[in-house]
Write a protein that holds these residues in place. Structure first.
Motif, PDB file in Angstrom:
ATOM      1  N   THR A   1       0.862  -1.184   0.000  1.00  0.00           N
ATOM      2  CA  THR A   1       0.000   0.000   0.000  1.00  0.00           C
ATOM      3  C   THR A   1       0.896   1.232   0.000  1.00  0.00           C
ATOM      4  OG1 THR A   1      -1.723  -1.159   1.229  1.00  0.00           O
ATOM      5  CG2 THR A   1      -1.810   1.243   1.230  1.00  0.00           C
TER       6      THR A   1
ATOM      7  N   LEU B   1      -4.902  12.166   1.595  1.00  0.00           N
ATOM      8  CA  LEU B   1      -5.678  10.932   1.640  1.00  0.00           C
ATOM      9  C   LEU B   1      -6.961  11.054   0.822  1.00  0.00           C
ATOM     10  CD1 LEU B   1      -6.252   8.101   2.711  1.00  0.00           C
ATOM     11  CD2 LEU B   1      -7.223   9.170   4.769  1.00  0.00           C
TER      12      LEU B   1
ATOM     13  N   LEU C   1      -7.857   8.751  -2.457  1.00  0.00           N
ATOM     14  CA  LEU C   1      -9.071   7.943  -2.608  1.00  0.00           C
ATOM     15  C   LEU C   1      -9.827   8.322  -3.887  1.00  0.00           C
ATOM     16  CD1 LEU C   1     -10.296   7.912   1.095  1.00  0.00           C
ATOM     17  CD2 LEU C   1      -9.460   5.939  -0.209  1.00  0.00           C
TER      18      LEU C   1
ATOM     19  N   ARG D   1      -8.629  -0.720   2.979  1.00  0.00           N
ATOM     20  CA  ARG D   1      -7.632  -0.558   4.047  1.00  0.00           C
ATOM     21  C   ARG D   1      -7.687   0.853   4.632  1.00  0.00           C
ATOM     22  NH1 ARG D   1      -1.952  -3.039   4.641  1.00  0.00           N
ATOM     23  NH2 ARG D   1      -0.920  -1.634   6.105  1.00  0.00           N
ATOM     24  N   HIS D   2      -7.715   1.854   3.753  1.00  0.00           N
ATOM     25  CA  HIS D   2      -7.733   3.241   4.237  1.00  0.00           C
ATOM     26  C   HIS D   2      -9.046   3.581   4.944  1.00  0.00           C
ATOM     27  CE1 HIS D   2      -3.900   4.662   2.807  1.00  0.00           C
ATOM     28  NE2 HIS D   2      -4.128   4.193   1.588  1.00  0.00           N
TER      29      HIS D   2
ATOM     30  N   ARG E   1      -9.378   2.258   8.422  1.00  0.00           N
ATOM     31  CA  ARG E   1      -8.664   3.114   9.383  1.00  0.00           C
ATOM     32  C   ARG E   1      -9.459   4.391   9.665  1.00  0.00           C
ATOM     33  NH1 ARG E   1      -3.669   3.201  11.336  1.00  0.00           N
ATOM     34  NH2 ARG E   1      -4.319   1.058  11.750  1.00  0.00           N
ATOM     35  N   THR E   2     -10.081   4.975   8.639  1.00  0.00           N
ATOM     36  CA  THR E   2     -10.890   6.172   8.853  1.00  0.00           C
ATOM     37  C   THR E   2     -12.032   5.880   9.824  1.00  0.00           C
ATOM     38  OG1 THR E   2     -10.402   6.955   6.611  1.00  0.00           O
ATOM     39  CG2 THR E   2     -12.239   7.995   7.743  1.00  0.00           C
TER      40      THR E   2
ATOM     41  N   GLN F   1      -0.431   9.908   8.990  1.00  0.00           N
ATOM     42  CA  GLN F   1      -1.629   9.188   8.549  1.00  0.00           C
ATOM     43  C   GLN F   1      -2.818   9.508   9.455  1.00  0.00           C
ATOM     44  OE1 GLN F   1      -1.111   4.906   7.879  1.00  0.00           O
ATOM     45  NE2 GLN F   1       1.079   5.287   7.613  1.00  0.00           N
TER      46      GLN F   1
ATOM     47  N   HIS G   1      -6.511  11.178   8.470  1.00  0.00           N
ATOM     48  CA  HIS G   1      -7.805  10.552   8.739  1.00  0.00           C
ATOM     49  C   HIS G   1      -8.673  11.443   9.631  1.00  0.00           C
ATOM     50  CE1 HIS G   1      -7.213   6.624   6.851  1.00  0.00           C
ATOM     51  NE2 HIS G   1      -5.965   6.665   7.278  1.00  0.00           N
TER      52      HIS G   1
END
Length: 349
Positions: A219, A233, A237, A272-273, A276-277, A319, A323
């Motif tokens: 990633t 981010l 996306l 994956r992202h 986490r968000t 990161q 988020h």
């Protein structure tokens, strides 16, 4: 059939074994050029050679400026067109040294023209100012609420390092066709990894050159180079979502191995992202005043929070801040919605 599928068995096998793959012809007039990297980085970069209708060769992401790579490139050019000493142009997906290193010497020694996205040139200049200005870096650390006892450690690794400056001979923008005779190479601005990262679509042979944007296993890091006035981010996306339209293409990434299954890979990375968000959203729902540091230490990290040190810690904090910003701006709602039915699964996880 779902999932991603290697487009080259030997390339996949070499990657799995940790070896340098052999060069291959991908399509008519398009070849891979695997080149080793410095220790501590991805083992090799997949550069690509593209022949135009006049017989000239253009190199995409010429790799790190290491003595072996100069010889690897020279030998490849001579195999394709005996006596050819240098490519006509060096096309750069983004300005990281494992992709651009040889571009400077090719330009100085042979007049090879460099091509990059306009936004990447601007980001290159901004990054140089950012690494030279402690106050801007300290402002980030203060906003993250880094504890006093860890401040010096984080500051040292947050500074980054000076990058090789690569002058551009031609700047391009989203939707442009590159000046490669006989080829329809279309620019797709794909920010996230860097502000001016670009993918290229070879429209006739349906090839997607994706740089570091869409790797088959790893990633990609997001926003590590600075230079983003927007949330990296959120941009990433959006870029991922756009590339789903090129699922019929073979993906030619900058590392690991070539594959098919662009839409599924984009979906997996987005999952994956957004997972986490959703985790960050839960932390902030329980403690709306949590700082970046306090939020980060409550998240699930593969290494475990206490094991994160050096640049890994800086990356985790960056990161987390991205988020948190996505949640605060409401951008996460749009992101979740654009990846339906992914949104329902992620937000209830």
């Amino acid at each position: 059939m779902s999932g991603i599928h290697p487009a080259s068995n030997q390339e996949f096998s070499a990657h799995t074994a940790g070896k340098l793959p052999a060069p291959e012809e991908v399509a008519d007039g398009v070849w891979t050029l695997p080149q080793p990297n410095k220790p501590g980085h991805m083992p090799f970069t997949l550069s690509y050679l593209i022949q135009d209708s006049a017989g000239d060769i253009h190199v995409l992401d010429p790799g790190w400026d290491l003595p072996p790579n100069t010889g690897i490139l020279a030998a490849a050019l001579d195999r394709i067109r005996p006596g050819l000493r240098a490519p006509a142009s060096a096309i750069l997906t983004h300005l990281h040294p494992d992709h651009t290193g040889l571009a400077g010497s090719l330009r100085e020694q042979h007049g090879t023209r460099t091509v990059m996205h306009r936004r990447e040139q601007e980001a290159q200049q901004d990054y140089a100012r950012w690494t030279a200005d402690d106050s801007r870096i300290r402002a980030d650390l203060d906003a993250w609420a880094v504890p006093h006892g860890r401040y010096t450690e984080v500051l040292g690794y947050a500074k980054g390092s000076p990058r090789v400056v690569v002058p551009a001979d031609r700047l391009v923008a989203d939707g442009d066709l590159l000046p490669v005779p006989g080829r329809r190479l279309r620019v797709l601005h794909s920010p996230g990894h860097t502000p001016g990262h670009m993918c290229l679509v070879e429209e006739d042979q349906r090839l997607l050159f994706s740089g570091d944007h869409l790797l088959p296993r790893v990633t990609p890091g997001i926003g590590a180079s600075g230079g983003f006035p927007e949330n990296p981010l959120e941009l990433y996306l959006q870029s991922l979502h756009r590339l789903r339209a090129y699922d019929d293409c073979q993906n030619l990434p900058g590392h690991e191995y070539r594959y098919r299954g662009i839409a599924d890979r984009a979906h997996a990375i987005a999952t994956r992202h957004l997972t986490r968000t959703a985790e960050v959203e839960q932390v902030l729902a329980a403690d709306p005043d949590a700082t970046v540091w306090q939020t980060a230490e409550r998240l699930s990290w593969g290494r475990g929070w206490d094991a994160l040190t050096r640049h890994y810690l800086v990356s985790a904090l960056r990161q987390t801040a991205m988020h948190m910003d996505l949640v605060a701006s409401g951008g996460h709602k749009k992101a979740f919605g654009s990846w339906q039915p992914l949104a329902a699964r992620t937000r209830t996880a």
